[in-house]
Design an enzyme around this catalytic site. Structure first.
Site, short mmCIF file in Angstrom:
data_model
loop_
_atom_site.label_atom_id
_atom_site.label_comp_id
_atom_site.label_asym_id
_atom_site.label_seq_id
_atom_site.Cartn_x
_atom_site.Cartn_y
_atom_site.Cartn_z
N SER A 188 0.91 -1.30 0.05
CA SER A 188 0.13 0.14 -0.10
C SER A 188 0.94 1.45 0.02
CB SER A 188 -0.84 -0.04 1.18
OG SER A 188 -1.72 1.04 0.94
N HIS A 392 -7.46 -5.28 0.50
CA HIS A 392 -6.48 -4.78 0.72
C HIS A 392 -5.52 -5.07 1.95
CE1 HIS A 392 -4.23 -0.86 -0.35
NE2 HIS A 392 -4.05 -0.47 0.95
#
Length: 416
Positions: A188, A392
């Site tokens: 990320s 995620h």
């Protein structure tokens, strides 16, 4: 050392989502409890909530070191090193550099048993593993002059993380190991700062042998979830907090630590609300986040950052470009000498890159990842996780992330 999570403030809105299957990771947790039931570490189910990253690593029998370095602009960063795996040291070990996500720390690469967590798997595969902590998180709250109690400490976004923290950390690792380059793994924000660093300091391409980007973030036009609702107000919230003298986002408090440990425990009636809130943030996936391990995860993450850093992502959502922090007209003129923030140049990312992405990731949406892939001049691998739902957070905490992601990263690194 525990890091509180203010996410629980929003948990009430998540209860409408379906609960995940029960006892998904009983085997994992039973092994954890069996390993430590007779140790001095503690007999509670949540022994890891009270331990630092080095303590967690040592608890599993791995060698661990703590290192400190100072950036050009005076921030003192702490790094954690696993110099080798359980089989012992070996000569000429390649270096693996792991960069964490937004509101994360070095702890997020060890949030599982050694057979499943990326840091341990790399160490056991023969890598010298270095875990970064960028400014403002739990482990990097010091400066040669500034005090974190002062808002001036927090006057940074991920622009500064990319320009100062990551290069300084890589240089420190190379100086300590004598290696010529590192294998870089980012998750990320750990990918965002990589793209920005290479745009601004392209000489660092020569210091990265290959880069594995998990849940890669550059463009965010198609992001989903609460971030889309909050993004239009992020600049105003940033301004209000700045006027109030607040520069830190999600600071640790004993009250919130207590809330998480009490109400996110798997035995608590509110546990499903905590669990489902993660889906609300990151995208659906009922199988991967270990429910029994959740209180330990939430005791370490979020690990804190600046308000500007979070707001910078809101700006990406609204702008449809990958650019530097937007300080407003006057601020941009002062910072950049132009009315709008400069854009980062992804064509300067010449190190070999492997992208690893999931189909139900709301923050690294597949359409945005495809746009990033088209912008990279040396895309060596574009790997979609072979699972219908993979969000995620699964890249760091997923029960089967070793199978769906990490083994492919090891294969990717082995080619360079």
């Amino acid at each position: 050392m525990k890091t509180a999570t203010a996410w629980v403030v929003f948990l009430g809105i998540a209860g409408v989502l379906s609960a995940p299957p029960a006892n998904v990771v009983d085997e994992v947790m039973s092994r954890l409890r069996a390993k430590y039931v007779s140790s001095d570490i503690g007999k509670s189910d949540h022994w890891g909530a009270n331990m630092t990253t080095p303590e967690l690593i040592a608890a599993f029998g791995y060698p661990v070191e703590t290192h400190h370095l100072t950036t050009e602009d005076g921030y003192i960063l702490e790094m954690h090193r696993i110099p080798h795996g359980l089989s012992g040291p070996s000569e000429n070990r390649p270096v693996a550099f792991l960069e964490h996500c937004l509101l994360c720390s070095s702890a997020d690469y060890i949030m599982n048993v050694p057979e499943k967590a990326l840091a341990y798997k790399l160490a056991d595969a023969g890598y010298d593993v270095w875990l970064s902590n960028m400014r403002g998180n739990t482990y990097s709250r010091n400066h040669v002059e500034l005090d974190p109690e002062d808002i001036s400490f927090w006057q940074f976004s991920w622009d500064e993380l990319a320009y100062y923290d990551v290069p300084a950390s890589i240089d420190y690792v190379l100086s300590m190991t004598g290696a010529d380059d590192v294998y870089y793994a980012g998750w990320s924000m750990g990918t965002t700062v990589f793209w920005a660093m290479m745009s601004e300091r392209p000489e660092y391409n020569q210091k990265v042998r290959a880069m594995a980007a998990m849940a890669p973030v550059a463009f965010m036009s198609n992001a989903e979830g609460p971030i889309m609702s909050l993004a239009p107000y992020s600049d105003n919230l940033d301004l209000i907090l700045s006027l109030l003298g607040v520069g830190e986002f999600l600071p640790s408090t004993d009250l919130l630590d207590y809330f998480v440990e009490t109400y996110c425990d798997m035995e608590a009636v509110s546990a499903d609300v905590c669990y489902n809130f993660l889906f609300l943030l990151a995208g659906p996936d009922p199988d991967e986040i270990p429910k029994e391990f959740l209180p330990i995860i939430l005791a370490h993450t979020p690990a804190g950052t600046s308000v500007h850093t979070v707001n910078h992502y809101g700006q990406l959502v609204m702008s449809d470009v990958f650019g530097k922090y937007d300080y407003g007209l006057i601020g941009n003129l002062n910072h950049y000498g132009q009315s709008t923030p400069p854009l980062y140049n992804l064509s300067k990312v010449t190190a070999p890159v492997g992208l690893f992405w999931g189909s139900t990731d709301w923050l690294a949406d597949p359409t945005d990842v495809a746009r990033l892939a088209d912008s990279l001049p040396n895309l060596a691998l574009n790997h979609k996780v072979d699972k219908e739902q993979f969000n995620h957070l699964d890249f760091g905490w997923g029960i089967h992330a070793d199978e769906y992601v990490y083994r492919h990263i090891l294969d990717f690194f082995a080619n360079y």
